[in-house]
Design an enzyme around this catalytic site. Structure first.
Site, PDB file in Angstrom:
ATOM      1  N   LYS A  69     -55.416   5.648   6.712  1.00 32.03           N
ATOM      2  CA  LYS A  69     -56.093   6.858   6.304  1.00 32.03           C
ATOM      3  C   LYS A  69     -56.427   7.725   7.492  1.00 32.03           C
ATOM      4  O   LYS A  69     -56.599   8.935   7.372  1.00 32.03           O
ATOM      5  CB  LYS A  69     -57.389   6.498   5.568  1.00 32.03           C
ATOM      6  CG  LYS A  69     -57.241   5.728   4.283  1.00 32.03           C
ATOM      7  CD  LYS A  69     -58.674   5.446   3.720  1.00 32.03           C
ATOM      8  CE  LYS A  69     -58.586   4.648   2.454  1.00 32.03           C
ATOM      9  NZ  LYS A  69     -59.950   4.309   1.962  1.00 32.03           N
ATOM     10  N   GLU A 134     -49.845   9.391  13.715  1.00 32.53           N
ATOM     11  CA  GLU A 134     -50.912   8.385  13.753  1.00 32.53           C
ATOM     12  C   GLU A 134     -52.149   9.000  14.405  1.00 32.53           C
ATOM     13  O   GLU A 134     -52.040   9.959  15.175  1.00 32.53           O
ATOM     14  CB  GLU A 134     -50.399   7.163  14.542  1.00 32.53           C
ATOM     15  CG  GLU A 134     -51.394   6.079  14.833  1.00 32.53           C
ATOM     16  CD  GLU A 134     -51.841   5.325  13.597  1.00 32.53           C
ATOM     17  OE1 GLU A 134     -52.559   5.948  12.789  1.00 32.53           O
ATOM     18  OE2 GLU A 134     -51.514   4.126  13.456  1.00 32.53           O
ATOM     19  N   ASP A 135     -53.323   8.440  14.102  1.00 35.31           N
ATOM     20  CA  ASP A 135     -54.541   8.958  14.718  1.00 35.31           C
ATOM     21  C   ASP A 135     -54.759   8.400  16.118  1.00 35.31           C
ATOM     22  O   ASP A 135     -55.088   9.140  17.045  1.00 35.31           O
ATOM     23  CB  ASP A 135     -55.767   8.697  13.828  1.00 35.31           C
ATOM     24  CG  ASP A 135     -55.951   7.221  13.462  1.00 35.31           C
ATOM     25  OD1 ASP A 135     -55.057   6.402  13.773  1.00 35.31           O
ATOM     26  OD2 ASP A 135     -56.987   6.892  12.857  1.00 35.31           O
ATOM     27  N   ASP A 138     -54.039   1.880  19.872  1.00 34.20           N
ATOM     28  CA  ASP A 138     -54.952   0.994  20.596  1.00 34.20           C
ATOM     29  C   ASP A 138     -54.120  -0.049  21.342  1.00 34.20           C
ATOM     30  O   ASP A 138     -53.670   0.190  22.451  1.00 34.20           O
ATOM     31  CB  ASP A 138     -55.934   0.367  19.606  1.00 34.20           C
ATOM     32  CG  ASP A 138     -57.099  -0.338  20.274  1.00 34.20           C
ATOM     33  OD1 ASP A 138     -56.946  -0.795  21.419  1.00 34.20           O
ATOM     34  OD2 ASP A 138     -58.175  -0.445  19.661  1.00 34.20           O
ATOM     35  N   GLY A 140     -51.149  -1.030  20.317  1.00 31.19           N
ATOM     36  CA  GLY A 140     -49.750  -0.660  20.117  1.00 31.19           C
ATOM     37  C   GLY A 140     -49.011  -1.592  19.178  1.00 31.19           C
ATOM     38  O   GLY A 140     -47.884  -1.300  18.761  1.00 31.19           O
ATOM     39  N   LYS A 166     -55.389   4.911  23.677  1.00 30.68           N
ATOM     40  CA  LYS A 166     -56.494   4.278  24.391  1.00 30.68           C
ATOM     41  C   LYS A 166     -55.974   3.487  25.593  1.00 30.68           C
ATOM     42  O   LYS A 166     -54.997   2.746  25.483  1.00 30.68           O
ATOM     43  CB  LYS A 166     -57.248   3.351  23.434  1.00 30.68           C
ATOM     44  CG  LYS A 166     -58.563   2.829  23.966  1.00 30.68           C
ATOM     45  CD  LYS A 166     -59.262   1.945  22.940  1.00 30.68           C
ATOM     46  CE  LYS A 166     -59.796   2.741  21.768  1.00 30.68           C
ATOM     47  NZ  LYS A 166     -60.636   1.894  20.873  1.00 30.68           N
ATOM     48  N   VAL A 188     -64.038   5.224  19.198  1.00 26.18           N
ATOM     49  CA  VAL A 188     -64.338   6.599  18.811  1.00 26.18           C
ATOM     50  C   VAL A 188     -64.171   6.778  17.305  1.00 26.18           C
ATOM     51  O   VAL A 188     -63.388   6.085  16.659  1.00 26.18           O
ATOM     52  CB  VAL A 188     -63.445   7.607  19.572  1.00 26.18           C
ATOM     53  CG1 VAL A 188     -63.803   7.627  21.052  1.00 26.18           C
ATOM     54  CG2 VAL A 188     -61.967   7.294  19.388  1.00 26.18           C
ATOM     55  N   ASP A 194     -62.290   6.318  11.485  1.00 16.64           N
ATOM     56  CA  ASP A 194     -63.440   5.704  10.824  1.00 16.64           C
ATOM     57  C   ASP A 194     -63.924   4.445  11.518  1.00 16.64           C
ATOM     58  O   ASP A 194     -63.248   3.878  12.379  1.00 16.64           O
ATOM     59  CB  ASP A 194     -63.070   5.342   9.386  1.00 16.64           C
ATOM     60  CG  ASP A 194     -62.210   4.086   9.311  1.00 16.64           C
ATOM     61  OD1 ASP A 194     -62.633   3.107   8.674  1.00 16.64           O
ATOM     62  OD2 ASP A 194     -61.100   4.088   9.909  1.00 16.64           O
TER      63      ASP A 194
END
EC number: 2.4.2.8
Length: 218
Positions: A69, A134-135, A138, A140, A166, A188, A194
């Site tokens: 999401k 993608e948001d 991290d 990967g 990141k 974050v 989220d």
């Protein structure tokens, strides 16, 4: 030959911005440490990423694949900029969208156990230029798993755009083709990112406080 695009690098000692300088929903006032990336900066950077994407991929039908999401806000804004470039260009290309949902987080840790819990028929990706949106990247591992899945359908090209990457010792070394911001190893939230389904309604990317983690822990 294509090359990975540069990103805005945010240093480990970046202080961020005081919450009082921005409009923050009152119900999150005690749950955040600071504003890390203001919404306006996100939008300006996204506009430039759209130009980079069109330069790299704009010669053939693009299927934009949103990772739900957390990716939906970045996906919607990036596509708005891409569509504006497409309709104002002398040479436009067809573009379609699709969605997939993955799950790899519990609280603030990537579990490494990747679950595909949504998505349409990915056979439509065959022969297309696929842009995965993608948001955040991290470790990967999630993206490597998704790329392996997508490539089974023989797309013409696959590129990945991520708003955030990141810097973390847990990384497997994967880096997407288009990156908005490279950030330190902080958890974050906001701009659809989220923490256990909370904070998606923040406009800015913010750093969650320890009290916020405790309050919304699963």
């Amino acid at each position: 030959m294509s090359t990975l695009s540069p990103s805005v690098v945010i240093s480990d000692d970046e202080p961020g911005y005081d919450l009082d300088l921005f409009c923050i929903p009152n119900h999150y006032a005690e749950d955040l440490e600071k504003v890390f990336i203001p919404h306006g900066l996100i939008m300006d950077r996204t506009e430039r990423l759209a130009r980079d994407v069109m330069k790299e991929m704009g010669g053939h039908h693009i299927v934009a694949l949103c990772v739900l999401k957390g990716g939906y806000k970045f996906f919607a804004d990036l596509l708005d900029y891409i569509k504006a470039l497409n309709r104002n260009s002398d040479r436009s290309i067809p573009m379609t969208v699709d969605f997939i949902r993955l799950k790899s987080y519990c609280n603030d840790q990537s579990t490494g156990d990747i679950k595909v819990i949504g998505g349409d028929d990915l056979s439509t990706l065959t022969g297309k230029n696929v842009l995965i949106v993608e948001d955040i990247i991290d470790t990967g591992k999630t993206m490597q798993t998704l790329l392996s899945l997508v490539k089974q359908y023989s797309p013409k090209m696959v590129k990945v755009a991520s708003l955030l990457v990141k810097r973390t010792s847990r990384s497997v070394g994967y880096r997407p083709d288009f990156v908005g911001f490279e950030i330190p190893d902080k958890f974050v939230v906001g701009y659809a990112l989220d923490y256990n389904e909370h904070f998606r309604d923040l406009n800015h990317v913010c750093v969650i406080s320890e009290s916020g983690k405790a309050k919304y822990k699963a």
